[in-house]
Design a protein around this motif. Structure first.
Motif, short mmCIF file in Angstrom:
data_model
loop_
_atom_site.label_atom_id
_atom_site.label_comp_id
_atom_site.label_asym_id
_atom_site.label_seq_id
_atom_site.Cartn_x
_atom_site.Cartn_y
_atom_site.Cartn_z
N GLN A 90 0.80 -1.23 0.00
CA GLN A 90 0.00 0.00 0.00
C GLN A 90 0.83 1.28 0.00
OE1 GLN A 90 -2.21 -0.85 3.60
NE2 GLN A 90 -4.10 -1.18 2.42
N PHE A 91 2.07 1.20 0.49
CA PHE A 91 2.90 2.40 0.65
C PHE A 91 4.26 2.19 0.00
CE2 PHE A 91 0.32 2.08 4.65
CZ PHE A 91 -0.62 3.04 4.29
N PRO A 92 4.95 3.30 -0.35
CA PRO A 92 4.49 4.68 -0.27
C PRO A 92 3.72 5.10 -1.51
CG PRO A 92 6.72 4.67 -1.03
CD PRO A 92 6.35 3.21 -0.81
N ALA A 93 3.13 6.28 -1.48
CA ALA A 93 2.40 6.79 -2.63
C ALA A 93 3.34 7.09 -3.80
CB ALA A 93 1.67 8.08 -2.23
N ILE A 133 12.44 10.36 3.63
CA ILE A 133 11.01 10.26 3.90
C ILE A 133 10.31 9.49 2.78
CG2 ILE A 133 11.03 12.51 5.05
CD1 ILE A 133 9.36 13.46 2.50
N TYR A 134 9.07 9.13 3.03
CA TYR A 134 8.15 8.69 1.98
C TYR A 134 6.78 9.26 2.32
CZ TYR A 134 6.59 5.06 5.30
OH TYR A 134 6.10 4.39 6.40
N TYR A 135 5.84 9.16 1.42
CA TYR A 135 4.53 9.79 1.63
C TYR A 135 3.45 8.73 1.82
CZ TYR A 135 0.87 13.34 1.26
OH TYR A 135 -0.18 14.20 1.53
N GLN A 180 -0.26 8.21 1.59
CA GLN A 180 -1.40 8.86 0.96
C GLN A 180 -2.70 8.69 1.74
OE1 GLN A 180 0.12 6.14 -0.03
NE2 GLN A 180 -1.19 4.72 -1.18
N GLU A 181 -2.76 7.71 2.64
CA GLU A 181 -4.00 7.47 3.38
C GLU A 181 -4.20 8.48 4.50
OE1 GLU A 181 -4.36 3.41 4.56
OE2 GLU A 181 -4.41 2.68 2.49
N ILE A 182 -3.11 8.99 5.07
CA ILE A 182 -3.23 9.99 6.13
C ILE A 182 -2.66 11.34 5.69
CG2 ILE A 182 -3.25 8.27 7.97
CD1 ILE A 182 -0.32 8.98 8.53
N SER A 183 -2.19 11.40 4.42
CA SER A 183 -1.62 12.64 3.85
C SER A 183 -0.49 13.19 4.71
CB SER A 183 -2.73 13.69 3.68
OG SER A 183 -3.74 13.22 2.82
N LYS A 184 0.46 12.32 5.04
CA LYS A 184 1.60 12.71 5.87
C LYS A 184 2.92 12.23 5.27
CE LYS A 184 -0.62 14.46 9.53
NZ LYS A 184 -0.43 15.86 10.01
N LYS A 185 3.96 13.03 5.51
CA LYS A 185 5.32 12.61 5.17
C LYS A 185 5.85 11.77 6.33
CE LYS A 185 6.61 16.87 4.63
NZ LYS A 185 5.89 18.09 4.28
N MET A 186 6.32 10.55 6.01
CA MET A 186 6.75 9.61 7.02
C MET A 186 8.27 9.45 6.99
SD MET A 186 3.63 8.95 7.85
CE MET A 186 3.90 7.69 9.10
N MET A 187 8.87 9.28 8.16
CA MET A 187 10.31 9.02 8.22
C MET A 187 10.60 7.63 7.68
SD MET A 187 12.90 9.31 11.48
CE MET A 187 12.53 11.05 11.66
N ALA A 188 11.56 7.52 6.80
CA ALA A 188 11.93 6.23 6.21
C ALA A 188 12.58 5.34 7.25
CB ALA A 188 12.88 6.45 5.04
N PRO A 189 12.34 4.03 7.19
CA PRO A 189 12.91 3.12 8.20
C PRO A 189 14.43 3.10 8.19
CG PRO A 189 11.93 1.89 6.37
CD PRO A 189 11.50 3.31 6.22
N GLU A 190 15.05 3.37 7.04
CA GLU A 190 16.51 3.41 6.97
C GLU A 190 17.08 4.56 7.80
OE1 GLU A 190 15.03 1.28 3.38
OE2 GLU A 190 14.50 3.16 4.41
N TYR A 191 16.23 5.52 8.14
CA TYR A 191 16.69 6.70 8.88
C TYR A 191 15.92 6.86 10.20
CZ TYR A 191 19.36 7.74 4.74
OH TYR A 191 20.27 7.66 3.70
#
Length: 426
Positions: free
Chosen positions: A261-264, A281-283, A285-296
């Protein structure tokens, strides 16, 4: 009397020239295929197979005279660019080719044809018939762009001020110390961004430019294949391919379904100096938020502040947006004017969820910005819902171009089919 009549009955050279140009630029009646080329379209639209090229057709462009130029990903019979000329009933015939290099980028503007390999950008002069005058001696505009065999395609577009924009994709999925290895963390201050992972701007009429001669116009973009210049607000828009393998690389933080489902896949409206945030980051789309990438340090829940730009629009994950076109024609109904068509090439990594994409969508715009929900415009390139779900598509849409009459051309990089979509005015 005979000489006087002859003088009045015979057209002048100027009239003959005008008639010839009219015949070249005015298409005959377009006859759709009985099955609309196998496509599913909105009411009032129809389609035909304009040509079968037999090559991996990537981006394409149509001159004001109706000549179609198609860039092939791989050279076919010594040719990396095919020339298609109008024939009858809306069809086109492959009449030749040139450019002994593969690649993706293809664009025409102000009497020139621009094409790219995976390392260089070339320019060809077009004459009054829309024909290339220097097929064996193109001008080399940009040389030595980075190619590490991952996200290597170099898509191109021009603005209205003599600049050309080139995608230089990141040669990495998420800038890990060990690319695509489970648990490997991201490299600090991702060094990939020094030479890739963004859009570079060069002069469209200056020869033999290299990285240092251009400007890194925008950064933090993993890979852009589809891009176009929005004439309504005079701005560059791009479609980013989002990162892969959240569950495969970090199974303790993401389920298989979340990874599907992610990222957009994101559309960005870019200004000089913008940073879209890859790989940090990645985006969602379900909550319209920029998310911190797991690598970081991300865990699927940590959001990121406004250091990075927001997307202009977001779409389901992994559908691979390979073509972007702002529609400026008058053939289609008014709702399509200045809106965006996006060619989604289709996913490979949504398992165990069904694969998705393999269609062209329409994104409404208002005053130069996305407005309202996107909708599927042309579907069934895959051949059937079952073929789409399994990822075994018969055709995959890649490039988009607008004909001089306002029809929409779509390329397929599986079998090289060129589609033409028209609106049946009542």
């Amino acid at each position: 009397m005979k000489n006087t009549l002859t003088r009045f009955l015979l057209p002048s050279a100027a009239v003959v020239g005008s008639l010839a140009l009219y015949a070249l630029t005015t298409p005959d009646r377009v006859v759709p295929d009985a099955d609309n080329a196998g496509l599913k379209l909105p009411t009032g639209f129809s389609a035909l197979v304009a040509a079968e090229t037999g090559g991996r057709a990537r981006h394409l462009t149509v001159t004001p005279q109706g000549v179609v130029y198609v860039k092939l990903n791989r050279v076919k019979d010594g040719k990396g660019i095919l020339v298609l000329r109008p024939s009858s009933a809306g069809k086109a015939t492959v009449t030749g080719g040139f450019g002994g290099y593969g690649g993706t980028g293809m664009y025409s503007k102000d009497g020139y044809l621009y094409a790219s390999s995976d390392e260089d950008v070339y320019r060809y002069k077009l004459d009054s018939k829309g024909e290339v005058t220097n097929p064996t001696q193109p001008e080399k505009i940009v040389t030595g762009l980075i190619n590490r065999r991952q996200h290597e395609s170099k898509s191109v577009v021009l603005d209205n001020n003599g600049n050309i924009y080139v995608n230089v994709g990141a040669f990495s999925n998420s800038c890990q110390e060990r690319d695509r290895r489970p648990g490997s963390m991201g490299m600090p201050n991702c060094p990939v961004l020094d030479s890739a992972g963004g859009i570079w701007q060069f002069k469209a009429n200056k020869l033999n430019q290299k990285y240092g001669d251009g400007t890194r116009y925008a950064t933090g973009l993993r890979n852009v294949v589809g891009l176009d210049w929005n004439q309504q607000d005079n701005q560059l828009f791009v479609m980013q391919h989002g990162r892969d393998q959240l569950h495969t690389l970090f199974p303790d933080k993401y389920t298989e379904k979340e990874s599907a489902q992610f990222p957009a896949e994101c559309m960005y409206a870019l200004n000089k100096g913008d940073n879209a945030g890859w790989p940090y980051i990645y985006y969602n789309q379900e909550i319209s938020k920029k998310m911190m990438a797991p690598e970081y340090g991300g865990d699927g829940k940590k959001t990121v502040d406004d250091k990075y730009i927001n997307p202009a629009a977001a779409y389901p994950a992994h559908m691979a947006p390979n073509g972007l076109l702002f529609y400026t024609g008058s053939m289609f109904p008014e709702k399509y004017k200045n809106g965006a068509f996006i060619a989604f090439h289709g996913s490979w990594n949504r398992a165990p969820e069904p694969q998705k994409g393999y269609f062209v969508v329409f994104q409404p715009f208002k005053n130069g910005k996305p407005s309202g929900n996107w909708e599927v415009f042309a579907d069934n390139f895959a051949g059937s819902p079952e073929k789409a779900a399994s990822g075994r598509a018969d055709h995959r849409p890649c490039g988009l171009a607008q004909g001089p009459d306002g029809s929409l051309y779509v390329s397929d990089d599986v079998k090289g089919t060129i589609y033409r979509i028209v609106y049946n005015k009542k």
